[in-house]
Design a protein around this motif. Structure first.
Motif, PDB file in Angstrom:
ATOM      1  N   ASP A   4      55.464  22.337  12.893  1.00  0.00           N
ATOM      2  CA  ASP A   4      56.179  23.593  13.141  1.00  0.00           C
ATOM      3  C   ASP A   4      57.334  23.831  12.162  1.00  0.00           C
ATOM      4  O   ASP A   4      58.123  24.750  12.332  1.00  0.00           O
ATOM      5  N   GLY A   5      57.447  22.981  11.125  1.00  0.00           N
ATOM      6  CA  GLY A   5      58.503  23.154  10.131  1.00  0.00           C
ATOM      7  C   GLY A   5      59.800  22.457  10.477  1.00  0.00           C
ATOM      8  O   GLY A   5      60.769  22.546   9.735  1.00  0.00           O
ATOM      9  N   SER A   6      59.824  21.755  11.606  1.00  0.00           N
ATOM     10  CA  SER A   6      61.018  20.996  11.977  1.00  0.00           C
ATOM     11  C   SER A   6      61.087  19.707  11.173  1.00  0.00           C
ATOM     12  O   SER A   6      60.094  19.257  10.607  1.00  0.00           O
ATOM     13  N   ALA A   7      62.279  19.114  11.143  1.00  0.00           N
ATOM     14  CA  ALA A   7      62.470  17.811  10.515  1.00  0.00           C
ATOM     15  C   ALA A   7      63.097  16.893  11.557  1.00  0.00           C
ATOM     16  O   ALA A   7      64.098  17.236  12.179  1.00  0.00           O
ATOM     17  N   GLY A  52      62.824  24.109  13.002  1.00  0.00           N
ATOM     18  CA  GLY A  52      62.367  25.227  12.194  1.00  0.00           C
ATOM     19  C   GLY A  52      63.052  25.415  10.856  1.00  0.00           C
ATOM     20  O   GLY A  52      63.332  26.549  10.463  1.00  0.00           O
ATOM     21  N   VAL A  53      63.289  24.350  10.112  1.00  0.00           N
ATOM     22  CA  VAL A  53      63.977  24.470   8.830  1.00  0.00           C
ATOM     23  C   VAL A  53      63.010  24.547   7.649  1.00  0.00           C
ATOM     24  O   VAL A  53      63.429  24.650   6.507  1.00  0.00           O
ATOM     25  N   GLY A  54      61.707  24.496   7.928  1.00  0.00           N
ATOM     26  CA  GLY A  54      60.722  24.550   6.856  1.00  0.00           C
ATOM     27  C   GLY A  54      60.700  23.280   6.020  1.00  0.00           C
ATOM     28  O   GLY A  54      60.560  23.344   4.797  1.00  0.00           O
ATOM     29  N   ALA A  55      60.815  22.143   6.656  1.00  0.00           N
ATOM     30  CA  ALA A  55      60.849  20.857   5.949  1.00  0.00           C
ATOM     31  C   ALA A  55      59.568  20.643   5.158  1.00  0.00           C
ATOM     32  O   ALA A  55      58.478  20.895   5.653  1.00  0.00           O
ATOM     33  N   GLN A  56      59.710  20.182   3.924  1.00  0.00           N
ATOM     34  CA  GLN A  56      58.569  19.933   3.049  1.00  0.00           C
ATOM     35  C   GLN A  56      58.534  18.461   2.658  1.00  0.00           C
ATOM     36  O   GLN A  56      59.489  17.951   2.067  1.00  0.00           O
ATOM     37  N   ALA A  57      57.424  17.808   2.990  1.00  0.00           N
ATOM     38  CA  ALA A  57      57.265  16.392   2.664  1.00  0.00           C
ATOM     39  C   ALA A  57      57.339  16.185   1.153  1.00  0.00           C
ATOM     40  O   ALA A  57      56.868  17.011   0.372  1.00  0.00           O
ATOM     41  N   GLY A  58      57.945  15.072   0.766  1.00  0.00           N
ATOM     42  CA  GLY A  58      58.062  14.720  -0.639  1.00  0.00           C
ATOM     43  C   GLY A  58      59.392  15.109  -1.257  1.00  0.00           C
ATOM     44  O   GLY A  58      59.750  14.629  -2.329  1.00  0.00           O
ATOM     45  N   LYS A  59      60.148  15.959  -0.593  1.00  0.00           N
ATOM     46  CA  LYS A  59      61.456  16.381  -1.112  1.00  0.00           C
ATOM     47  C   LYS A  59      62.525  15.396  -0.656  1.00  0.00           C
ATOM     48  O   LYS A  59      62.371  14.709   0.349  1.00  0.00           O
ATOM     49  N   ASN A  60      63.613  15.352  -1.385  1.00  0.00           N
ATOM     50  CA  ASN A  60      64.785  14.583  -0.982  1.00  0.00           C
ATOM     51  C   ASN A  60      65.877  15.554  -0.562  1.00  0.00           C
ATOM     52  O   ASN A  60      65.963  16.661  -1.093  1.00  0.00           O
ATOM     53  N   ILE A  61      66.707  15.124   0.382  1.00  0.00           N
ATOM     54  CA  ILE A  61      67.788  15.970   0.877  1.00  0.00           C
ATOM     55  C   ILE A  61      68.967  15.083   1.254  1.00  0.00           C
ATOM     56  O   ILE A  61      68.783  13.917   1.602  1.00  0.00           O
ATOM     57  N   GLU A  62      70.152  15.629   1.169  1.00  0.00           N
ATOM     58  CA  GLU A  62      71.338  14.875   1.560  1.00  0.00           C
ATOM     59  C   GLU A  62      71.660  15.146   3.024  1.00  0.00           C
ATOM     60  O   GLU A  62      71.778  16.295   3.429  1.00  0.00           O
ATOM     61  N   LEU A  63      71.773  14.074   3.792  1.00  0.00           N
ATOM     62  CA  LEU A  63      72.188  14.157   5.194  1.00  0.00           C
ATOM     63  C   LEU A  63      73.654  13.770   5.284  1.00  0.00           C
ATOM     64  O   LEU A  63      74.090  12.802   4.649  1.00  0.00           O
ATOM     65  N   GLN A  64      74.413  14.525   6.072  1.00  0.00           N
ATOM     66  CA  GLN A  64      75.794  14.162   6.352  1.00  0.00           C
ATOM     67  C   GLN A  64      75.845  13.656   7.789  1.00  0.00           C
ATOM     68  O   GLN A  64      75.460  14.377   8.716  1.00  0.00           O
ATOM     69  N   LEU A  65      76.291  12.421   7.941  1.00  0.00           N
ATOM     70  CA  LEU A  65      76.418  11.804   9.253  1.00  0.00           C
ATOM     71  C   LEU A  65      77.904  11.757   9.585  1.00  0.00           C
ATOM     72  O   LEU A  65      78.689  11.178   8.825  1.00  0.00           O
ATOM     73  N   ALA A  66      78.294  12.360  10.706  1.00  0.00           N
ATOM     74  CA  ALA A  66      79.704  12.393  11.102  1.00  0.00           C
ATOM     75  C   ALA A  66      79.937  11.379  12.220  1.00  0.00           C
ATOM     76  O   ALA A  66      79.271  11.426  13.259  1.00  0.00           O
ATOM     77  N   PHE A  67      80.884  10.471  11.980  1.00  0.00           N
ATOM     78  CA  PHE A  67      81.230   9.443  12.947  1.00  0.00           C
ATOM     79  C   PHE A  67      82.683   9.629  13.385  1.00  0.00           C
ATOM     80  O   PHE A  67      83.515  10.102  12.618  1.00  0.00           O
ATOM     81  N   ALA A  68      83.001   9.230  14.612  1.00  0.00           N
ATOM     82  CA  ALA A  68      84.354   9.378  15.144  1.00  0.00           C
ATOM     83  C   ALA A  68      85.357   8.545  14.345  1.00  0.00           C
ATOM     84  O   ALA A  68      86.444   9.017  14.035  1.00  0.00           O
TER      85      ALA A  68
END
Length: 163
Positions: free
Chosen positions: A66-69, A124-140
């Motif tokens: 469904d385009g989710s990641a 529903g972000v239109g995730a495409q396999a094979g791409k790289n993306i930066e994730l930001q993880l927020a911790f307390a």
């Protein structure tokens, strides 16, 4: 006068030189292939800022039909003082987090799999396999950590991942 031993010696030296150069054995302990440490597609990170000691392992996204990641990975806190995962975002979009978010000492947060205790989905972000993306993880306590992750397709080890 023929010198067959010179011809054989030349061929042997050439073969050894080609073997060393083509297999990178001649480059020693700093050869690029010897410095690879990743054994999975998932990204690894250690966070030791602000008095923290967090380990993030095998972090990646799985693209669904469904385009989710969906986030896959494990986070562990090695400090006595607890931390908490406040959120995960990528490209201005925030994942919906459910399940465990408190990082107690040696009590991992696992996204996906048989022992999962948390879930994070970018709907529903239109995730495409094979791409790289930066994730930001927020911790307390540890603050914001940025990790470059790959987006995998939903097969093999990730066939049962659902949004």
């Amino acid at each position: 006068m023929r010198r067959p031993h010179v011809k054989k010696f030349t061929i042997a030296i050439t073969a050894v030189a080609l073997t060393l150069s083509l297999t990178s054995c001649g480059y020693g302990p700093n050869a690029a292939t010897r410095l690879v440490k990743r054994v999975t597609d998932g990204a690894e990170a250690t966070v030791t800022t602000n008095g923290s000691n967090l380990s993030i392992s095998n972090l990646l996204l799985v693209a669904t039909e469904d385009g989710s990641a969906v986030v896959v990975g494990t986070m562990v806190n090695y400090m006595d003082e607890a931390d908490a995962l406040l959120g995960i975002s990528a490209g201005g979009t925030t994942a919906t987090l459910t399940g465990e978010q408190n990082l107690l000492r040696d009590k991992p947060i696992r996204f996906e799999g048989e022992t999962a205790n948390a879930k994070a989905v970018f709907a529903g972000v239109g995730a495409q396999a094979g791409k790289n993306i930066e994730l930001q993880l927020a911790f307390a306590r540890a603050g914001v950590v940025t990790v470059n992750v790959i987006i995998r397709d939903k097969r093999d080890d990730y066939a049962n991942v659902t949004p």
